[in-house]
Motif scaffolding. Structure first.
Motif, PDB file in Angstrom:
ATOM      1  N   LEU A 337      37.956  19.559  48.409  1.00 34.99           N
ATOM      2  CA  LEU A 337      38.059  20.578  47.363  1.00 34.99           C
ATOM      3  C   LEU A 337      38.863  21.762  47.890  1.00 34.99           C
ATOM      4  O   LEU A 337      38.446  22.451  48.825  1.00 34.99           O
ATOM      5  N   LYS A 338      40.026  22.009  47.275  1.00 36.84           N
ATOM      6  CA  LYS A 338      40.921  23.074  47.736  1.00 36.84           C
ATOM      7  C   LYS A 338      40.692  24.391  47.005  1.00 36.84           C
ATOM      8  O   LYS A 338      41.136  25.440  47.476  1.00 36.84           O
ATOM      9  N   GLY A 339      40.053  24.328  45.857  1.00 37.02           N
ATOM     10  CA  GLY A 339      39.849  25.555  45.115  1.00 37.02           C
ATOM     11  C   GLY A 339      39.310  25.306  43.729  1.00 37.02           C
ATOM     12  O   GLY A 339      39.148  24.160  43.296  1.00 37.02           O
ATOM     13  N   ILE A 340      39.031  26.402  43.028  1.00 36.05           N
ATOM     14  CA  ILE A 340      38.489  26.340  41.670  1.00 36.05           C
ATOM     15  C   ILE A 340      39.233  27.349  40.813  1.00 36.05           C
ATOM     16  O   ILE A 340      39.362  28.530  41.189  1.00 36.05           O
ATOM     17  N   ILE A 341      39.733  26.883  39.663  1.00 33.29           N
ATOM     18  CA  ILE A 341      40.394  27.764  38.700  1.00 33.29           C
ATOM     19  C   ILE A 341      39.415  28.048  37.569  1.00 33.29           C
ATOM     20  O   ILE A 341      38.959  27.126  36.892  1.00 33.29           O
ATOM     21  N   PHE A 342      39.081  29.323  37.381  1.00 30.19           N
ATOM     22  CA  PHE A 342      38.172  29.700  36.300  1.00 30.19           C
ATOM     23  C   PHE A 342      38.933  29.742  34.978  1.00 30.19           C
ATOM     24  O   PHE A 342      40.044  30.281  34.910  1.00 30.19           O
ATOM     25  N   GLY A 343      38.313  29.211  33.917  1.00 28.79           N
ATOM     26  CA  GLY A 343      38.898  29.314  32.589  1.00 28.79           C
ATOM     27  C   GLY A 343      38.932  30.759  32.124  1.00 28.79           C
ATOM     28  O   GLY A 343      38.087  31.585  32.514  1.00 28.79           O
ATOM     29  N   SER A 344      39.895  31.079  31.276  1.00 28.73           N
ATOM     30  CA  SER A 344      40.076  32.473  30.858  1.00 28.73           C
ATOM     31  C   SER A 344      38.904  32.982  30.019  1.00 28.73           C
ATOM     32  O   SER A 344      38.709  34.193  29.899  1.00 28.73           O
ATOM     33  N   ARG A 345      38.108  32.089  29.422  1.00 26.47           N
ATOM     34  CA  ARG A 345      36.960  32.504  28.618  1.00 26.47           C
ATOM     35  C   ARG A 345      35.633  32.273  29.341  1.00 26.47           C
ATOM     36  O   ARG A 345      34.574  32.334  28.735  1.00 26.47           O
ATOM     37  N   MET A 346      35.675  32.023  30.610  1.00 30.31           N
ATOM     38  CA  MET A 346      34.461  31.731  31.369  1.00 30.31           C
ATOM     39  C   MET A 346      33.635  32.995  31.566  1.00 30.31           C
ATOM     40  O   MET A 346      34.153  34.046  31.961  1.00 30.31           O
ATOM     41  N   ALA A 347      32.348  32.891  31.302  1.00 29.81           N
ATOM     42  CA  ALA A 347      31.458  34.035  31.421  1.00 29.81           C
ATOM     43  C   ALA A 347      31.330  34.456  32.880  1.00 29.81           C
ATOM     44  O   ALA A 347      31.343  33.628  33.788  1.00 29.81           O
ATOM     45  N   GLU A 348      31.174  35.764  33.093  1.00 35.99           N
ATOM     46  CA  GLU A 348      31.073  36.279  34.455  1.00 35.99           C
ATOM     47  C   GLU A 348      29.845  35.716  35.161  1.00 35.99           C
ATOM     48  O   GLU A 348      29.880  35.441  36.367  1.00 35.99           O
ATOM     49  N   ALA A 349      28.760  35.528  34.431  1.00 33.70           N
ATOM     50  CA  ALA A 349      27.554  34.971  35.047  1.00 33.70           C
ATOM     51  C   ALA A 349      27.808  33.554  35.550  1.00 33.70           C
ATOM     52  O   ALA A 349      27.284  33.155  36.604  1.00 33.70           O
ATOM     53  N   ASP A 350      28.621  32.788  34.812  1.00 35.16           N
ATOM     54  CA  ASP A 350      28.950  31.421  35.241  1.00 35.16           C
ATOM     55  C   ASP A 350      29.845  31.449  36.480  1.00 35.16           C
ATOM     56  O   ASP A 350      29.693  30.626  37.391  1.00 35.16           O
ATOM     57  N   ARG A 351      30.762  32.401  36.524  1.00 36.89           N
ATOM     58  CA  ARG A 351      31.622  32.533  37.702  1.00 36.89           C
ATOM     59  C   ARG A 351      30.772  32.863  38.936  1.00 36.89           C
ATOM     60  O   ARG A 351      30.984  32.302  40.021  1.00 36.89           O
ATOM     61  N   GLN A 352      29.826  33.751  38.766  1.00 34.82           N
ATOM     62  CA  GLN A 352      28.962  34.121  39.882  1.00 34.82           C
ATOM     63  C   GLN A 352      28.118  32.937  40.333  1.00 34.82           C
ATOM     64  O   GLN A 352      27.898  32.732  41.528  1.00 34.82           O
ATOM     65  N   ALA A 353      27.661  32.122  39.368  1.00 32.64           N
ATOM     66  CA  ALA A 353      26.861  30.953  39.716  1.00 32.64           C
ATOM     67  C   ALA A 353      27.674  29.954  40.529  1.00 32.64           C
ATOM     68  O   ALA A 353      27.169  29.341  41.476  1.00 32.64           O
ATOM     69  N   VAL A 354      28.961  29.787  40.178  1.00 33.10           N
ATOM     70  CA  VAL A 354      29.839  28.894  40.935  1.00 33.10           C
ATOM     71  C   VAL A 354      30.054  29.453  42.340  1.00 33.10           C
ATOM     72  O   VAL A 354      30.009  28.715  43.342  1.00 33.10           O
ATOM     73  N   LEU A 355      30.296  30.769  42.434  1.00 33.01           N
ATOM     74  CA  LEU A 355      30.474  31.390  43.744  1.00 33.01           C
ATOM     75  C   LEU A 355      29.236  31.183  44.615  1.00 33.01           C
ATOM     76  O   LEU A 355      29.348  30.875  45.811  1.00 33.01           O
ATOM     77  N   ASP A 356      28.052  31.304  44.024  1.00 32.29           N
ATOM     78  CA  ASP A 356      26.819  31.128  44.792  1.00 32.29           C
ATOM     79  C   ASP A 356      26.732  29.730  45.392  1.00 32.29           C
ATOM     80  O   ASP A 356      26.280  29.559  46.536  1.00 32.29           O
ATOM     81  N   VAL A 357      27.161  28.725  44.630  1.00 29.02           N
ATOM     82  CA  VAL A 357      27.135  27.354  45.148  1.00 29.02           C
ATOM     83  C   VAL A 357      28.092  27.226  46.324  1.00 29.02           C
ATOM     84  O   VAL A 357      27.757  26.652  47.374  1.00 29.02           O
ATOM     85  N   ILE A 358      29.300  27.778  46.178  1.00 30.49           N
ATOM     86  CA  ILE A 358      30.290  27.683  47.253  1.00 30.49           C
ATOM     87  C   ILE A 358      29.805  28.436  48.498  1.00 30.49           C
ATOM     88  O   ILE A 358      29.963  27.963  49.638  1.00 30.49           O
ATOM     89  N   LEU A 359      29.191  29.609  48.305  1.00 29.39           N
ATOM     90  CA  LEU A 359      28.683  30.361  49.445  1.00 29.39           C
ATOM     91  C   LEU A 359      27.596  29.598  50.187  1.00 29.39           C
ATOM     92  O   LEU A 359      27.541  29.606  51.416  1.00 29.39           O
ATOM     93  N   SER A 360      26.729  28.912  49.434  1.00 30.88           N
ATOM     94  CA  SER A 360      25.661  28.144  50.086  1.00 30.88           C
ATOM     95  C   SER A 360      26.245  27.003  50.906  1.00 30.88           C
ATOM     96  O   SER A 360      25.736  26.670  51.983  1.00 30.88           O
ATOM     97  N   LYS A 361      27.326  26.423  50.432  1.00 29.83           N
ATOM     98  CA  LYS A 361      27.981  25.347  51.180  1.00 29.83           C
ATOM     99  C   LYS A 361      28.728  25.930  52.397  1.00 29.83           C
ATOM    100  O   LYS A 361      28.750  25.323  53.469  1.00 29.83           O
ATOM    101  N   HIS A 362      29.330  27.081  52.191  1.00 28.18           N
ATOM    102  CA  HIS A 362      30.080  27.722  53.271  1.00 28.18           C
ATOM    103  C   HIS A 362      29.151  28.073  54.435  1.00 28.18           C
ATOM    104  O   HIS A 362      29.569  28.051  55.605  1.00 28.18           O
TER     105      HIS A 362
END
Length: 405
Positions: A337-362
């Protein structure tokens, strides 16, 4: 080498659109690092589950096919689903040797033959006079003349609704015998098409995952399986053809005899397998597998704008109708996985939830150095580029590893 900082699609990358529900919902695809290989009937193209089969027969083959059709029709109205009497495509096998079903089916076929003898002769004459292979449409049109409107007694054939469009359903089911069961996950070479964001990323509120293509090849490999393949889809106006009778390498010798041998023991000259010829069977098996693969990787031109890349697995299991559900889910290494592109209408809470998953893996195993978060951005010409997502540009530096005990 691809440029991870580019706003445009790069060589060596493939892209997979996902809804936020698929990513962090019940299936937890992101945290589990899983990719689901969908069955044909789960995809949005109706043609996925079809095959362009043609029939080249003779007197023996056509007569046996008509008998086979009637047996299938009677069994289907008994079971409530299209039922093909063959060894590797029987749903919930029925033992036709057990009374009273076996003898009743035989009696029913004899009755239908008497009832439709005129139509049977006409159908066999029409099929026998054909100089070209018969198409699926032509075959089901002919079989419709041999289909009764009702079956008696109703107590033995309790599912008359199966009779509706039965010739069409029967021909389609026959065609699927020549296709290996498969599962597929859809990727693309191009994330800039707004139609793809609208259709597959929940109307721009989902994401596009960026993968390194080479690291997805062979996932799910096991002792008896080479693992998944990744191939670009090609597009044409029609699907390839395959002849039915010449490409049945997975039947038993007994079933070959029933199909290719007349009641008087006459063997069809079109039979490539009897007397049992293992080399001919293996050659037909290879043709069948090559056809299944070609059919899977060819779509109609209507879908060409998707620039699809398919991750797929063909399940070549003799005597087996359904692959194990676990074989339809593969796990990828996080380094793919090289990266994630957020959709332009994606809710900020959903973006934060995705970041949390990546941080836990990191925390468990640091992400690749070139991993990035992007945001989709609409261009004046209507296409979509990716830009770094400002709040997450410094996510590595801002995240402090908890002390390990």
């Amino acid at each position: 080498m691809s440029n991870v900082f580019s706003r445009e699609p790069q060589p060596g990358e493939v892209y997979r659109f996902r809804s936020i529900d698929a990513l962090i919902g019940p299936h937890k695809e992101l945290s589990r690092q899983t990719i689901y290989l969908a069955r044909p009937d789960e995809l949005n193209d109706l043609a996925e589950d079809t095959v362009n089969v043609v029939w080249r027969g003779d007197d023996v083959l056509w007569a046996n096919l008509v008998t086979y059709y009637w047996r299938s029709l009677l069994l289907s109205t008994t079971t409530g689903a299209v039922f093909l009497p063959g060894y590797h495509f029987i749903p919930g096998r029925l033992n036709l040797e057990d009374p009273p079903l076996g003898p009743l089916i035989d009696q029913g076929v004899a009755h239908l033959q008497r009832q439709h003898e005129t139509q049977r002769v006409t159908a066999l004459t029409e099929l026998g006079q054909s100089k070209q292979p018969v198409s699926g449409y032509e075959l089901r049109t002919i079989l419709s003349t041999l289909t009764p409107r009702v079956l008696q007694p109703a107590s033995l054939f309790p599912n008359p609704s199966v009779l509706e469009k039965f010739p069409e359903r029967f021909v389609q089911a026959l065609g699927k015998i020549l296709l290996s069961e498969w599962g597929v996950a859809c990727f693309t070479n191009d994330f800039t098409n707004p139609f793809l964001w609208s259709s597959y990323a929940d109307n721009h509120s989902g994401v596009c995952l960026v993968f390194e293509r080479s690291l997805l090849e062979g996932l799910g490999a096991a002792e008896l399986s080479p693992g998944v393949e990744l191939e670009d889809v090609t597009y044409d106006t029609k699907k390839p053809e395959i002849e039915f009778f010449a490409n049945l390498p997975r039947l038993t010798v007994s079933e070959y005899s029933k199909l290719f041998m007349g009641e008087d023991g006459t063997l069809s000259p079109l039979c490539p397998f009897l007397p049992e010829d293992r080399e001919a069977i293996e050659e037909a098996n290879a043709r069948q597998q090559a056809f299944a693969r070609k059919n899977l990787l060819l779509k109609q031109k209507y879908w060409e704008a998707e620039q699809e890349v398919r991750m797929f697995n063909l399940f070549y299991f003799h005597g087996r109708m359904h692959s194990d559900p676990s074989e339809h889910t593969v796990q990828y290494p996080i380094g793919a996985l090289k990266g994630i592109i957020f959709g332009s209408r994606m809710a900020e809470a959903d973006r934060q939830a995705v970041l949390d998953v990546i941080l836990s893996k990191h925390y468990v195993s640091p992400m690749r150095e070139d991993f990035c978060f992007w945001e989709a951005e609409l261009q004046p010409n209507g296409s979509i580029f990716r830009n770094f997502y400002p709040p997450y540009i410094g996510w590595r530096q801002e995240y402090i590893y908890p002390r390990r005990r």
